[in-house]
Design an enzyme around this catalytic site. Structure first.
Site, PDB file in Angstrom:
ATOM      1  N   TRP A  38      43.850  46.529  45.793  1.00 31.15           N
ATOM      2  CA  TRP A  38      43.744  47.174  44.472  1.00 31.15           C
ATOM      3  C   TRP A  38      42.349  47.801  44.396  1.00 31.15           C
ATOM      4  O   TRP A  38      41.348  47.096  44.621  1.00 31.15           O
ATOM      5  CB  TRP A  38      43.916  46.089  43.404  1.00 31.15           C
ATOM      6  CG  TRP A  38      43.942  46.554  41.994  1.00 31.15           C
ATOM      7  CD1 TRP A  38      44.710  47.560  41.473  1.00 31.15           C
ATOM      8  CD2 TRP A  38      43.183  46.007  40.903  1.00 31.15           C
ATOM      9  NE1 TRP A  38      44.488  47.657  40.126  1.00 31.15           N
ATOM     10  CE2 TRP A  38      43.555  46.722  39.745  1.00 31.15           C
ATOM     11  CE3 TRP A  38      42.251  44.986  40.785  1.00 31.15           C
ATOM     12  CZ2 TRP A  38      43.012  46.454  38.497  1.00 31.15           C
ATOM     13  CZ3 TRP A  38      41.719  44.717  39.555  1.00 31.15           C
ATOM     14  CH2 TRP A  38      42.088  45.444  38.415  1.00 31.15           C
ATOM     15  N   ASP A  85      44.273  36.081  43.993  1.00 34.72           N
ATOM     16  CA  ASP A  85      44.615  36.965  42.885  1.00 34.72           C
ATOM     17  C   ASP A  85      46.116  36.830  42.629  1.00 34.72           C
ATOM     18  O   ASP A  85      46.930  37.165  43.486  1.00 34.72           O
ATOM     19  CB  ASP A  85      44.230  38.408  43.252  1.00 34.72           C
ATOM     20  CG  ASP A  85      44.305  39.339  42.049  1.00 34.72           C
ATOM     21  OD1 ASP A  85      44.872  38.932  41.013  1.00 34.72           O
ATOM     22  OD2 ASP A  85      43.792  40.475  42.141  1.00 34.72           O
ATOM     23  N   LYS A  95      51.839  41.202  33.265  1.00 35.44           N
ATOM     24  CA  LYS A  95      53.147  41.653  33.756  1.00 35.44           C
ATOM     25  C   LYS A  95      54.247  40.688  33.370  1.00 35.44           C
ATOM     26  O   LYS A  95      55.270  41.089  32.822  1.00 35.44           O
ATOM     27  CB  LYS A  95      53.099  41.802  35.279  1.00 35.44           C
ATOM     28  CG  LYS A  95      52.520  43.110  35.773  1.00 35.44           C
ATOM     29  CD  LYS A  95      51.048  43.220  35.600  1.00 35.44           C
ATOM     30  CE  LYS A  95      50.501  44.528  36.155  1.00 35.44           C
ATOM     31  NZ  LYS A  95      49.054  44.589  36.070  1.00 35.44           N
TER      32      LYS A  95
HETATM   33  C1  LMR Z   1      47.885  48.585  38.588  1.00 33.00           C
HETATM   34  O1  LMR Z   1      47.417  48.317  39.698  1.00 33.00           O
HETATM   35  O2  LMR Z   1      48.471  49.642  38.332  1.00 33.00           O
HETATM   36  C2  LMR Z   1      47.771  47.552  37.488  1.00 33.00           C
HETATM   37  O3  LMR Z   1      47.198  46.387  37.976  1.00 33.00           O
HETATM   38  C3  LMR Z   1      47.101  48.088  36.291  1.00 33.00           C
HETATM   39  C4  LMR Z   1      45.629  48.307  36.504  1.00 33.00           C
HETATM   40  O4  LMR Z   1      44.865  47.782  35.690  1.00 33.00           O
HETATM   41  O5  LMR Z   1      45.232  49.006  37.436  1.00 33.00           O
END
Ligand code: LMR
Length: 398
Positions: free
Chosen positions: A132, A212, A247
């Site tokens: 992420w 996570d 979520k």
């Molecule tokens: C995402 O990866 O789209 C979600 O976790 C929302 C975010 O905050 O980025």
């Protein structure tokens, strides 16, 4: 004189920035597969019925809007810990684990990052490649050094051997961030046997895992998704877990999450938590109460909890179905094999294997929005328009 004259502009957020671009797109046939929010068959992100019922209950029964303490709502913390670690967890019965409520999973990550920076100075944090994107900027903002271990190979498949080989070389004592399930952005999850092997390396290298856990219930089920977390909690003396209710309770904007700490003793847990309360005070003072109270209300009422599980199962089943349906829709274009990974990935996200250029063309020529890395939010797919989506993908793959 302008005080702001030298302030440069930074690029927009790679994920949230897509929301603005999507909203500004006048094409009525546009499709948002960007930010990770669940959408139903009508394309809406609904408020869960159980959330509405809990809110109704709170409106009638809550008696104060005074501050919650530094660790937030204690009832929420206790019930979330049971959800994550299991109601029969020995860590909980021996007071070796507890949760600090945070504004969302991102808040939990930032609290963990600040804790590492302050209390474990010099420790690096190792992220999966890819991960992420906010992981990197968030740890950097806290002043923590980040590095990467491989996760997905160039041909878009999970490369466990490369991951394990890299973990063996992480310096003793460093922090390794692992995605419990529904890996973001790829959707590729470790098999049980892989988790056992990762645990062995973590033990041998004396690494501190930071797990996570943002998608509990979106992979294989509420309990199934927690298996790796519980394996680590039971087999390691110390562990950090970031949990999100964005979520699985659909409470995105209410910002509900927690940093769960597992420590070697109740006394050491209290030491660590004193640091977390201090750090949180300097970040957000005390966390927002409403969403956490909603979660605590649902988890504390057997009837509401059972209903919530049904709602959660329905969301998971819909996403899993859409994965299979998209592969089917791609079949007439000769692309079913190329995109077969969509069906084995888990959770909201799929690393499609589409290049940044193909992602750009999808957006410019078809108003289909994916994250630049090729990540698609499978939960954003409109089941009525699968053929249209498959045609768009085929046109940029030609
Ligand atoms: C995402 O990866 O789209 C979600 O976790 C929302 C975010 O905050 O980025």
């Amino acid at each position: 004189m302008s005080h702001f004259a030298h302030v440069p502009r930074v690029p927009g957020d790679p994920i949230l920035g897509l929301l603005d671009a999507f909203r500004a797109d006048p094409n009525p046939a546009k499709l948002d597969l960007g930010v990770g929010v669940y959408k139903d068959a009508q394309g809406l992100t609904p408020i869960l019925r159980t959330v509405k019922r809990a809110e109704q209950y709170l409106v009638e029964h809550e008696t104060t809007k005074s501050y919650v303490g530094g660790h937030g709502d204690a009832l929420f913390a206790a019930r979330l810990c049971e959800l994550v670690l299991g109601s029969d967890s020995r860590l909980l019965s021996s007071q070796r684990a507890d949760a600090s409520q945070t504004p969302g999973g991102t808040g939990a990550l930032r609290l963990a990052a600040d804790f590492i920076a302050r209390c474990l100075p010099g420790r690096g944090v190792w992220l999966s490649d890819p991960t992420w994107p906010i992981h990197e900027s968030l740890f950097a903002a806290a002043g923590v050094q980040v590095a990467y271990y491989p996760y997905v190979g160039a041909d878009n498949h999970l490369d466990v051997e490369a991951m394990l080989a890299a973990l063996q070389h992480i310096p003793h004592g460093d922090v390794v961030l692992l995605h419990a399930c529904c890996h973001n952005p790829t959707g590729f999850d470790l098999a049980w046997n892989d988790w056992l092997r990762v645990l062995e390396v973590v033990k041998r290298r004396e690494l501190l895992p930071l797990i996570d856990f943002a998608y509990q219930g979106f992979g294989d089920g509420l309990e199934e998704d927690a298996r790796a977390v519980r394996l680590f909690a039971e087999n390691l003396p110390e562990l950090l877990i970031t949990s999100s209710c964005s979520k699985n309770f659909g409470l995105y904007r209410d910002r509900v999450g927690a940093l769960i700490v597992c420590a070697g003793s109740a006394a050491k847990l209290a030491d660590v938590r004193s640091q977390l309360a201090f750090l949180a005070r300097n970040l957000w003072s005390t966390p927002p109460a409403h969403g956490a109270e909603v979660v605590a209300t649902i988890l504390g009422d057997p009837e509401l909890k059972a209903l919530w599980l049904e709602e959660l199962d329905a969301m998971r089943a819909r996403i899993a179905g859409l994965r299979l349906d998209l592969v089917d829709a791609l079949r007439p274009h000769g692309l079913a094999e190329r995109f077969a990974h969509l069906a084995i990935q888990r959770g909201m996200f799929s690393y499609t294997g589409l290049s940044p250029e193909q992602v750009r063309r999808l957006r410019d020529e078809h108003s289909v929005y994916l994250v630049g890395s090729g990540r698609a939010n499978m939960a954003g797919i409109d089941a009525q328009r699968l053929d249209e989506l498959a045609r768009a993908i085929a046109s940029v793959c030609a």
